[in-house]
Scaffold this motif. Structure first.
Motif, short mmCIF file in Angstrom:
data_model
loop_
_atom_site.label_atom_id
_atom_site.label_comp_id
_atom_site.label_asym_id
_atom_site.label_seq_id
_atom_site.Cartn_x
_atom_site.Cartn_y
_atom_site.Cartn_z
N LEU A 209 45.51 63.12 15.55
CA LEU A 209 44.53 61.89 16.57
C LEU A 209 43.12 62.86 16.07
CD1 LEU A 209 46.32 60.01 19.47
CD2 LEU A 209 45.35 59.13 17.56
N SER A 210 43.28 64.22 16.88
CA SER A 210 41.89 64.71 16.60
C SER A 210 41.97 66.11 16.11
CB SER A 210 43.07 66.38 18.35
OG SER A 210 44.01 66.97 17.29
N LEU A 211 42.43 65.62 14.48
CA LEU A 211 42.21 66.39 13.32
C LEU A 211 42.37 67.92 13.68
CD1 LEU A 211 39.21 64.33 12.08
CD2 LEU A 211 41.78 64.28 11.77
N GLN A 212 43.38 68.52 14.22
CA GLN A 212 43.29 69.66 15.00
C GLN A 212 44.96 70.46 14.66
OE1 GLN A 212 40.53 71.90 15.71
NE2 GLN A 212 42.17 73.96 15.05
N ALA A 213 44.94 70.63 14.06
CA ALA A 213 45.90 71.76 14.11
C ALA A 213 46.00 73.34 15.17
CB ALA A 213 46.73 72.35 13.01
N GLY A 214 47.84 73.92 15.37
CA GLY A 214 47.55 75.11 16.09
C GLY A 214 47.67 74.61 17.35
N TYR A 215 48.66 73.68 17.27
CA TYR A 215 48.70 73.79 19.39
C TYR A 215 49.80 73.96 19.48
CZ TYR A 215 45.14 69.42 19.46
OH TYR A 215 44.32 69.04 19.46
N ASP A 216 50.02 74.51 21.11
CA ASP A 216 50.98 74.75 21.08
C ASP A 216 50.92 75.40 22.94
OD1 ASP A 216 53.32 76.43 21.43
OD2 ASP A 216 52.67 78.36 20.79
N PHE A 217 52.02 75.02 23.71
CA PHE A 217 52.17 75.48 24.99
C PHE A 217 52.14 77.09 25.60
CE2 PHE A 217 53.33 71.23 24.20
CZ PHE A 217 52.19 70.46 25.26
N THR A 218 51.72 77.21 26.30
CA THR A 218 52.30 78.64 27.15
C THR A 218 51.84 78.33 28.58
OG1 THR A 218 50.93 80.57 27.36
CG2 THR A 218 50.10 79.16 26.72
N THR A 219 52.23 79.62 29.29
CA THR A 219 52.39 80.10 30.65
C THR A 219 51.93 80.70 30.94
OG1 THR A 219 54.18 80.91 31.01
CG2 THR A 219 54.71 78.88 31.06
N ALA A 220 51.01 81.56 29.77
CA ALA A 220 49.30 82.72 30.53
C ALA A 220 48.71 82.08 30.71
CB ALA A 220 49.95 83.45 29.19
N VAL A 221 47.51 82.43 31.18
CA VAL A 221 46.24 81.84 31.42
C VAL A 221 45.65 82.45 30.42
CG1 VAL A 221 43.92 82.09 32.68
CG2 VAL A 221 46.01 82.63 33.42
N PRO A 222 45.43 81.54 29.09
CA PRO A 222 44.16 81.40 27.94
C PRO A 222 42.92 82.77 28.63
CG PRO A 222 44.64 79.49 28.14
CD PRO A 222 44.85 79.92 30.29
N THR A 223 42.92 83.68 27.22
CA THR A 223 42.04 85.32 26.98
C THR A 223 41.02 84.46 26.03
OG1 THR A 223 44.01 86.15 26.18
CG2 THR A 223 43.14 85.49 28.44
N GLY A 224 40.17 85.02 25.31
CA GLY A 224 39.56 85.25 24.04
C GLY A 224 39.51 84.11 23.54
N ALA A 225 39.10 83.51 22.31
CA ALA A 225 39.10 82.02 21.61
C ALA A 225 39.48 81.21 22.42
CB ALA A 225 39.07 82.62 20.49
N PHE A 226 40.51 81.30 22.81
CA PHE A 226 41.79 80.29 23.36
C PHE A 226 40.70 80.03 24.26
CE2 PHE A 226 45.50 81.71 21.20
CZ PHE A 226 45.14 80.88 20.23
N LEU A 227 39.76 80.27 24.88
CA LEU A 227 39.06 80.16 26.87
C LEU A 227 38.63 78.85 26.35
CD1 LEU A 227 37.60 83.42 28.31
CD2 LEU A 227 39.11 82.14 28.96
#
Length: 473
Positions: A209-227
């Motif tokens: 649906l989003s035309l985007q790959a690389g999804y993942d779940f994490t319990t850590a607060v995102p940093t860097g590019a994942f912000l």
């Protein structure tokens, strides 16, 4: 020197300007614009893709919870559900409630709990293995605690996200309350808990649906590019239980890598086209310069010819000098040219003309002009704040420089000149100024060789005196 000066003036005012600088500037601007547009466009594409991925991801997450809440409430507020559970008919409960999890995509798991949150019935999708209620209970405890504080008669559900050992799921819990709840002992109302696991299948659908790959779940607060590429998952108690993150969009980067060689090729073509155009125009410019030089130069002496003199008379600086009375004309005639040609040949006569032209050019200053009108007649155009005095000094230098033999073949012959000077008065036309200098030259010829005569108005009204120069020209 003066001839080179007039050519530079002609180049500035009549000849085409050089094209290399402007054309290369155009090529540079066009290439830079193309490169910047391509780079900015692909960067913008990634930004749009990132925004689109965020919007779609959040919309899918919200839709997952909303759909789960809606279906759970439909089952929980269905009077028949309450009655089946009270009757304890296992097969009927499965047929009318449990099949929602086992045989459809409405739920991944369904738990029916007692009022004390003890497990009564458990259903899950066919072919799937999920943790049982005992394993899931710690992750559901916050939602159940919150539900416990809501009276069944309010028909409210509790929804959110939860995670167990790194596995995330959406959940909704609600009291199983029929429409006649007022007549029931609410202490006996059971609970329905619906779950949708955010498993690889769910992520695959989201990626499509989003035309985007690389999804993942994490319990850590995102940093860097994942912000920029993350969205928080909140539990039923409004606390963060984890984050859904995804890779930065690379569509623009990939497109940039694909089209950049072509764009660089286009830029190189633009530069080459501009280079070829510059070479062509410069060739045309040089050809025009050569043609102009030929058209305005006397081929024998190298000074200006009559056409070149006409151009000088049309220059703005000449018109301004005449209007400001800052110009004088020195008219020079070489005496005895015909006899010289007859006696020694035209080669000697040509040498005499060339020597005279060189003497004239050496006598004037930078910014003055020398021209051959034809035959043995020459003109010097003198620009000076005091043109009468300046022209007089030029005439003296001419006489001094021609007071020597001009050719080895005729060592006893010197150039004999007649010189006339006319000074602009400010309200005179060029042709009239030239005529006055010519008239003064004839008066000088009759007074004696190698003498300069200044034009006066009386020269136009008096007959010429007897000539002291032998007419041999």
């Amino acid at each position: 020197m003066s001839h080179q000066h007039v050519l530079s003036v002609r180049q500035q005012q009549a000849a085409p300007r050089r094209f290399r600088g402007p054309l290369f500037l155009v090529a540079f601007v066009a290439s830079a614009t193309l490169l910047i547009a391509a780079y900015w466009g692909t960067i913008r594409l990634d930004q749009v893709a990132s925004t689109g991925a965020r919007v779609v991801t959040q919309a899918v997450l919200q839709e997952t919870v909303n759909r789960l809440r809606s279906m759970t409430e439909d089952y929980a507020y269905w009077s028949f559900s309450y009655e089946l559970i009270q009757d304890g008919d296992e097969s009927a409960i499965f047929e009318h409630i449990g099949s929602g999890a086992a045989q459809s995509d409405l739920f991944d798991q369904l738990f029916i709990l007692s009022p004390d949150f003890e497990i009564l019935h458990e259903f899950h999708s066919d072919g799937e293995t999920y943790p049982d209620f005992a394993a899931m209970q710690p992750a559901l405890q916050g939602a159940l605690t919150r539900l416990k504080g809501l009276p069944p008669a309010q028909y409210q559900s509790v929804s959110g996200y939860a995670q167990l050992n790194g596995a995330f799921f959406a959940m909704t819990s609600a009291w199983i309350t029929p429409d006649y709840i007022e007549t029931l002992d609410t202490r006996l109302v059971p609970v329905l808990v619906g779950l949708v696991h955010l498993d690889p299948g769910w992520i695959k659908d989201l990626s499509t649906l989003s035309l985007q790959a690389g999804y993942d779940f994490t319990t850590a607060v995102p940093t860097g590019a994942f912000l920029e590429n993350a969205t928080a998952l909140k539990g039923a108690d409004d606390q963060h239980v984890g984050y859904l993150v995804w890779d930065s969009p690379v569509a623009g980067k990939m497109l940039r890598q694909q089209i950049m060689p072509a764009i660089l090729g286009v830029c190189a073509s633009i530069l080459m086209a501009c280079f070829c155009a510059a070479r062509f125009f410069e060739g045309q410019h040089k050809s025009l310069q050569k043609a102009m030089r030929i058209a305005t130069t006397d081929p024998l002496t190298g000074v200006l010819n009559r056409a070149g003199l006409r151009h000088v008379s049309q220059l703005k600086l000449t018109a301004a000098a005449i209007a400001g009375a800052r110009v004088a004309v020195v008219y020079v005639d070489m005496n005895g040219l015909k006899k010289l040609n007859d006696a020694f040949g035209h080669a000697v006569g040509d040498s005499a003309l060339t020597a005279l032209a060189q003497a004239l050019e050496a006598s004037v200053r930078d910014g003055d002009f020398v021209a051959r009108l034809g035959g043995d007649e020459f003109v010097c155009i003198i620009f000076d704040q005091d043109p009468k005095d300046g022209a007089g000094h030029v005439a003296e230098r001419i006489i001094q420089m021609t007071d020597n033999p001009f050719a080895a073949k005729v060592p006893d012959r010197k150039l004999e000149l007649s010189i006339g000077i006319a000074v602009a008065t400010g309200d005179i036309e060029w042709e009239e100024l030239l005529r006055q200098a010519d008239a003064a030259m004839y008066w000088g010829k009759h007074r004696g060789a190698s003498r300069a005569a200044y034009f006066t108005e009386s020269m136009d009204h008096q007959p010429l005196p007897p000539s002291n120069v032998e007419h041999a020209s």
